[in-house]
Design a protein around this motif. Sequence first.
Motif, short mmCIF file in Angstrom:
data_model
loop_
_atom_site.label_atom_id
_atom_site.label_comp_id
_atom_site.label_asym_id
_atom_site.label_seq_id
_atom_site.Cartn_x
_atom_site.Cartn_y
_atom_site.Cartn_z
N PHE A 1 0.85 -1.18 0.00
CA PHE A 1 0.00 0.00 0.00
C PHE A 1 0.89 1.24 0.00
O PHE A 1 1.81 1.35 0.82
N THR A 2 0.65 2.15 -0.93
CA THR A 2 1.37 3.41 -0.96
C THR A 2 0.42 4.50 -0.48
O THR A 2 -0.59 4.80 -1.13
N PHE A 3 0.73 5.05 0.68
CA PHE A 3 -0.09 6.09 1.28
C PHE A 3 0.50 7.46 0.96
O PHE A 3 1.72 7.65 1.06
N THR A 4 -0.35 8.39 0.57
CA THR A 4 0.07 9.77 0.36
C THR A 4 -0.49 10.61 1.50
O THR A 4 -1.70 10.61 1.76
N LEU A 5 0.41 11.30 2.20
CA LEU A 5 0.05 12.04 3.41
C LEU A 5 0.23 13.53 3.17
O LEU A 5 1.27 13.98 2.70
N THR A 6 -0.77 14.30 3.52
CA THR A 6 -0.69 15.75 3.49
C THR A 6 -1.21 16.29 4.82
O THR A 6 -2.30 15.94 5.23
N PRO A 7 -0.39 17.08 5.53
CA PRO A 7 0.93 17.58 5.16
C PRO A 7 2.02 16.53 5.37
O PRO A 7 1.78 15.49 5.98
N LYS A 8 3.21 16.83 4.89
CA LYS A 8 4.36 15.94 5.04
C LYS A 8 4.92 16.13 6.45
O LYS A 8 5.27 17.25 6.83
N SER A 9 5.01 15.06 7.20
CA SER A 9 5.50 15.16 8.57
C SER A 9 5.93 13.78 9.06
O SER A 9 5.21 12.80 8.89
N GLU A 10 7.11 13.71 9.67
CA GLU A 10 7.55 12.44 10.23
C GLU A 10 6.63 11.99 11.36
O GLU A 10 6.39 10.79 11.55
N ALA A 11 6.12 12.95 12.12
CA ALA A 11 5.21 12.59 13.21
C ALA A 11 3.96 11.92 12.67
O ALA A 11 3.47 10.92 13.24
N ILE A 12 3.43 12.43 11.55
CA ILE A 12 2.25 11.83 10.95
C ILE A 12 2.58 10.42 10.45
O ILE A 12 1.80 9.48 10.61
N GLU A 13 3.76 10.26 9.84
CA GLU A 13 4.17 8.93 9.38
C GLU A 13 4.28 7.96 10.55
O GLU A 13 3.88 6.79 10.44
N ASP A 14 4.83 8.43 11.67
CA ASP A 14 4.96 7.57 12.85
C ASP A 14 3.59 7.11 13.35
O ASP A 14 3.38 5.94 13.67
N VAL A 15 2.65 8.06 13.43
CA VAL A 15 1.32 7.70 13.91
C VAL A 15 0.64 6.75 12.94
O VAL A 15 -0.01 5.78 13.34
N LEU A 16 0.80 7.01 11.64
CA LEU A 16 0.19 6.13 10.64
C LEU A 16 0.73 4.71 10.78
O LEU A 16 -0.03 3.73 10.70
N ALA A 17 2.04 4.58 10.97
CA ALA A 17 2.62 3.24 11.12
C ALA A 17 1.99 2.52 12.30
O ALA A 17 1.67 1.32 12.22
N ASP A 18 1.78 3.22 13.39
CA ASP A 18 1.19 2.59 14.57
C ASP A 18 -0.26 2.19 14.32
O ASP A 18 -0.70 1.11 14.70
N VAL A 19 -1.00 3.07 13.65
CA VAL A 19 -2.39 2.76 13.33
C VAL A 19 -2.46 1.54 12.40
O VAL A 19 -3.28 0.63 12.60
N LEU A 20 -1.60 1.51 11.40
CA LEU A 20 -1.60 0.39 10.46
C LEU A 20 -1.20 -0.91 11.14
O LEU A 20 -1.72 -1.99 10.81
N ALA A 21 -0.26 -0.83 12.07
CA ALA A 21 0.13 -2.04 12.81
C ALA A 21 -1.06 -2.64 13.54
O ALA A 21 -1.16 -3.86 13.68
N GLY A 22 -1.96 -1.79 13.97
CA GLY A 22 -3.14 -2.27 14.68
C GLY A 22 -4.13 -3.02 13.81
O GLY A 22 -5.00 -3.73 14.34
#
Length: 331
Positions: A31-52
């Motif tokens: 899965f290729t996710f496009t995130l707006t705005p660009k932020s490492e914090a958002i990527e970190d949270v997304l990874a945790d949500v996806l792990a769930g």
Amino acid sequence: MAHPHALTEPFAISFPPFPLIIINNMQYLEFTFTLTPKSEAIEDVLADVLAGVGFDSFVRTDQLEYTRQQGSANPEAPEFVAVAPEAAQFKAYIPAAALDMAALDAALADFPLPSTTITYQQAEADNRDWNEEWEKNYFQPLVIGNRCVVAGTFHHDVPEAAYRITIDPRMSFGTGHHATTAQMLCRILDDDMTDLEVLDMGCGTSILAILARMRGARHCLAIDNDEWCVDNSLENIRLNGMDQIDVLLGDANTLTDKGPFDLVIANINRNILVRDLPIYVSRMRPHAIIYMSGFYVDDVPVIQAKAEECGLRLIDVRSENNWACVKFARG
């Protein structure tokens, strides 16, 4: 670090920008996710949500975009110039058999960071050995002064240190590279572990329990709610020739008849810590110590308020890259 499934505040599992594991002979989806705005914090949270919801591999794709330069007065100027993208692309992988589209869409609809736009595309993953790719190109030994080094089984010419932890990580967290884990390692190095009964809550790879035992802890109990983490912890304990470290699958409810503990190590997230802190404290001896990390500096007042409500006393607060690591004592 464990994968909390209920998340309403920023949290990061510790991963540098690398691919993870794809198990041989198992079909994975990319899965290729496009995130707006660009932020490492958002990527970190997304990874945790996806792990769930079953994702177990993550890749940051911090690539520049190129745009045609218009009206330049310099004839030598390049036709195309690089610009930092406003949106970030983030790849995540999941076994095809584990995909639940309804659960994925529900998790994204309930994404905890407001004003974030997330879209995605789905494809079959390339048949590659991600573990080998990571080992060759991304995971480098972590060195904390001359005191401790965390290295993979595949590393050579590892720097000398008082303590060497060898891990077969196979995961994007628990290598010690994230500021939360690194700060926990430093606390274990700074404090006397002699003859302590230690609880490592949300143990991940169990490197914290392993270091505590190396430093003289009498016994460590490592707990994680991810069966994969439990298996990997057992392998890492074996690799380091450690005894007196038990690993259990579970959460705070597993602690009913465990302990009492002299030291609790909890590298999870703010919401889980606030929810489960009373249980941890109930299993701590008088004057026992607890280290907590996995949350931002701005979250310290919330953690402190709950800790004091539970009868804990703040010893100090440390931080690195805006990630906090706090130390409290009971009584």
